[in-house]
Design a protein around this motif. Sequence first.
Motif, PDB file in Angstrom:
ATOM      1  N   PRO A  57      39.955   2.827  29.319  1.00 36.68           N
ATOM      2  CA  PRO A  57      40.569   2.038  30.591  1.00 36.68           C
ATOM      3  C   PRO A  57      41.625   1.274  29.784  1.00 36.68           C
ATOM      4  O   PRO A  57      41.458   0.802  29.055  1.00 36.68           O
ATOM      5  CB  PRO A  57      39.376   1.120  31.063  1.00 36.68           C
ATOM      6  N   LYS A  58      42.709   1.130  30.716  1.00 35.79           N
ATOM      7  CA  LYS A  58      43.919   0.604  30.285  1.00 35.79           C
ATOM      8  C   LYS A  58      44.721   1.105  29.125  1.00 35.79           C
ATOM      9  O   LYS A  58      45.613   0.752  28.593  1.00 35.79           O
ATOM     10  CB  LYS A  58      43.713  -0.885  30.010  1.00 35.79           C
ATOM     11  N   GLY A  59      44.099   2.387  28.805  1.00 36.37           N
ATOM     12  CA  GLY A  59      44.862   3.275  27.817  1.00 36.37           C
ATOM     13  C   GLY A  59      46.084   4.041  28.380  1.00 36.37           C
ATOM     14  O   GLY A  59      46.086   3.989  29.609  1.00 36.37           O
ATOM     15  N   SER A  60      46.661   4.771  27.604  1.00 39.06           N
ATOM     16  CA  SER A  60      48.123   5.662  27.994  1.00 39.06           C
ATOM     17  C   SER A  60      47.808   6.979  28.306  1.00 39.06           C
ATOM     18  O   SER A  60      46.947   7.200  27.251  1.00 39.06           O
ATOM     19  CB  SER A  60      49.261   5.054  27.142  1.00 39.06           C
ATOM     20  N   VAL A  89      48.230  19.366  36.767  1.00 43.89           N
ATOM     21  CA  VAL A  89      49.309  18.579  36.231  1.00 43.89           C
ATOM     22  C   VAL A  89      49.321  18.582  34.825  1.00 43.89           C
ATOM     23  O   VAL A  89      47.934  18.301  34.007  1.00 43.89           O
ATOM     24  CB  VAL A  89      48.932  16.964  36.767  1.00 43.89           C
ATOM     25  N   ASN A  90      50.608  18.735  34.102  1.00 44.51           N
ATOM     26  CA  ASN A  90      50.027  18.655  32.688  1.00 44.51           C
ATOM     27  C   ASN A  90      50.030  17.414  32.070  1.00 44.51           C
ATOM     28  O   ASN A  90      50.356  16.221  32.707  1.00 44.51           O
ATOM     29  CB  ASN A  90      51.714  18.813  32.227  1.00 44.51           C
ATOM     30  N   PHE A  91      49.217  17.285  31.144  1.00 44.51           N
ATOM     31  CA  PHE A  91      48.879  16.118  30.379  1.00 44.51           C
ATOM     32  C   PHE A  91      49.036  15.989  29.146  1.00 44.51           C
ATOM     33  O   PHE A  91      48.753  17.172  28.219  1.00 44.51           O
ATOM     34  CB  PHE A  91      47.503  15.480  30.908  1.00 44.51           C
ATOM     35  N   GLU A  92      49.287  14.813  28.587  1.00 50.89           N
ATOM     36  CA  GLU A  92      49.475  14.592  27.009  1.00 50.89           C
ATOM     37  C   GLU A  92      48.810  13.258  26.812  1.00 50.89           C
ATOM     38  O   GLU A  92      49.016  12.261  27.182  1.00 50.89           O
ATOM     39  CB  GLU A  92      51.029  14.608  26.684  1.00 50.89           C
ATOM     40  N   CYS A  93      47.760  13.351  25.849  1.00 52.26           N
ATOM     41  CA  CYS A  93      47.057  12.115  25.492  1.00 52.26           C
ATOM     42  C   CYS A  93      47.803  11.228  24.455  1.00 52.26           C
ATOM     43  O   CYS A  93      48.784  11.543  24.035  1.00 52.26           O
ATOM     44  CB  CYS A  93      45.810  12.417  25.045  1.00 52.26           C
ATOM     45  N   ARG A  99      66.190   1.880  25.426  1.00 50.62           N
ATOM     46  CA  ARG A  99      65.233   1.068  25.765  1.00 50.62           C
ATOM     47  C   ARG A  99      63.872   1.699  25.989  1.00 50.62           C
ATOM     48  O   ARG A  99      63.788   2.762  26.563  1.00 50.62           O
ATOM     49  CB  ARG A  99      65.683   0.330  27.233  1.00 50.62           C
ATOM     50  N   PHE A 100      62.688   1.289  25.360  1.00 44.91           N
ATOM     51  CA  PHE A 100      61.554   1.887  25.227  1.00 44.91           C
ATOM     52  C   PHE A 100      60.690   1.201  26.273  1.00 44.91           C
ATOM     53  O   PHE A 100      60.026   0.298  26.083  1.00 44.91           O
ATOM     54  CB  PHE A 100      60.979   1.751  23.939  1.00 44.91           C
ATOM     55  N   GLY A 101      60.466   2.159  27.492  1.00 49.81           N
ATOM     56  CA  GLY A 101      59.767   1.281  28.665  1.00 49.81           C
ATOM     57  C   GLY A 101      58.325   1.996  28.735  1.00 49.81           C
ATOM     58  O   GLY A 101      57.654   1.357  29.438  1.00 49.81           O
ATOM     59  N   GLY A 102      58.113   3.091  28.206  1.00 52.99           N
ATOM     60  CA  GLY A 102      56.929   3.687  28.571  1.00 52.99           C
ATOM     61  C   GLY A 102      55.685   3.495  27.336  1.00 52.99           C
ATOM     62  O   GLY A 102      55.448   2.527  26.809  1.00 52.99           O
ATOM     63  N   HIS A 103      55.423   4.711  26.658  1.00 53.02           N
ATOM     64  CA  HIS A 103      54.696   4.777  25.438  1.00 53.02           C
ATOM     65  C   HIS A 103      55.141   6.255  24.581  1.00 53.02           C
ATOM     66  O   HIS A 103      55.924   6.948  25.241  1.00 53.02           O
ATOM     67  CB  HIS A 103      53.181   4.697  25.722  1.00 53.02           C
ATOM     68  N   PHE A 104      54.566   6.347  23.445  1.00 50.24           N
ATOM     69  CA  PHE A 104      55.369   7.383  22.778  1.00 50.24           C
ATOM     70  C   PHE A 104      54.928   8.724  23.302  1.00 50.24           C
ATOM     71  O   PHE A 104      53.620   9.038  23.538  1.00 50.24           O
ATOM     72  CB  PHE A 104      54.813   7.376  21.199  1.00 50.24           C
ATOM     73  N   VAL A 105      55.658   9.426  23.712  1.00 47.66           N
ATOM     74  CA  VAL A 105      55.516  10.863  24.547  1.00 47.66           C
ATOM     75  C   VAL A 105      56.063  11.808  23.718  1.00 47.66           C
ATOM     76  O   VAL A 105      57.464  11.627  23.614  1.00 47.66           O
ATOM     77  CB  VAL A 105      55.746  10.803  25.909  1.00 47.66           C
ATOM     78  N   THR A 106      55.469  12.986  23.185  1.00 51.27           N
ATOM     79  CA  THR A 106      56.194  13.854  22.254  1.00 51.27           C
ATOM     80  C   THR A 106      56.583  15.308  23.159  1.00 51.27           C
ATOM     81  O   THR A 106      57.457  15.828  22.736  1.00 51.27           O
ATOM     82  CB  THR A 106      55.334  14.546  21.303  1.00 51.27           C
ATOM     83  N   GLY A 107      56.230  15.224  24.167  1.00 56.37           N
ATOM     84  CA  GLY A 107      56.665  16.573  24.872  1.00 56.37           C
ATOM     85  C   GLY A 107      55.916  17.641  24.851  1.00 56.37           C
ATOM     86  O   GLY A 107      56.210  18.944  25.161  1.00 56.37           O
ATOM     87  N   HIS A 108      54.729  17.496  23.971  1.00 62.24           N
ATOM     88  CA  HIS A 108      54.024  18.676  23.507  1.00 62.24           C
ATOM     89  C   HIS A 108      52.509  18.514  24.304  1.00 62.24           C
ATOM     90  O   HIS A 108      51.605  17.955  23.843  1.00 62.24           O
ATOM     91  CB  HIS A 108      53.614  18.569  22.099  1.00 62.24           C
ATOM     92  N   VAL A 109      52.513  19.264  25.351  1.00 59.30           N
ATOM     93  CA  VAL A 109      51.528  18.845  26.354  1.00 59.30           C
ATOM     94  C   VAL A 109      50.078  19.451  25.889  1.00 59.30           C
ATOM     95  O   VAL A 109      50.011  20.518  25.056  1.00 59.30           O
ATOM     96  CB  VAL A 109      51.834  19.564  27.539  1.00 59.30           C
TER      97      VAL A 109
END
Length: 214
Positions: free
Chosen positions: A134-137, A178-182, A92-102
């Motif tokens: 704003p409202k972006g992921s 905090v690690n972030f990934e745009c 189930r895809f509940g968030g957004h596309f995250v690659t794990g490449h910070v």
Amino acid sequence: MFTGIIEEIGSVKSVQPGAQSMTLTIAASTVLADVQLGDSIAVNGVCLTVKKFSKEQFSADVMPETVSSTSLQQLKVGSRVNLERALAANGRFGGHFVTGHVDGVAIIREKRTIDNALYIRLALPEQYSPYLLPKGSIALDGTSLTIFDVNETDITISLIPHSQEMTVIAKKSLGDVVNFECDMLAKYVENMLKRRDAKEQPLTEDFLQQHGFK
């Protein structure tokens, strides 16, 4: 590929430093249910490869570049970390596309509570401002979150009670990193536009003359 929906909070059991690298051993349960050697697990948003595991813990190597550019370098025995397994094809895809490449680390500047919401303001490096709206992921320590507000290079996110309980960011203090990934999609769009603009020849007098305009 991950979704930013944290499955559990693990605890660091050991940190074995190398010259510039490190090996982490993390106590967990949920993410170990079907684990195999070579599987990917995001640790505070950083995609790591399982090299050893038991029923109660797993170990993963952290390369020098990852140590130097993420908050994993600050982990110690007892540190709590967000954990998420890579997305299964039928998941189930509940968030957004995250690659794990910070992309880097953000600094917590402010925390305030209004009713049941925890607002956290963070400062990001200036070069990432094009991806913030704003409202972006955005993924923070691997958690898929919606940007509540943007002020130059500062963003504010709002945590609901469930996220406050199920992720580590609510427990962090002012000045912590905090690690972030745009958003991956925003980065792809920017890259395509840059490549398109680089190929287009500017509209000059010589260009017009070459194409029949006198």
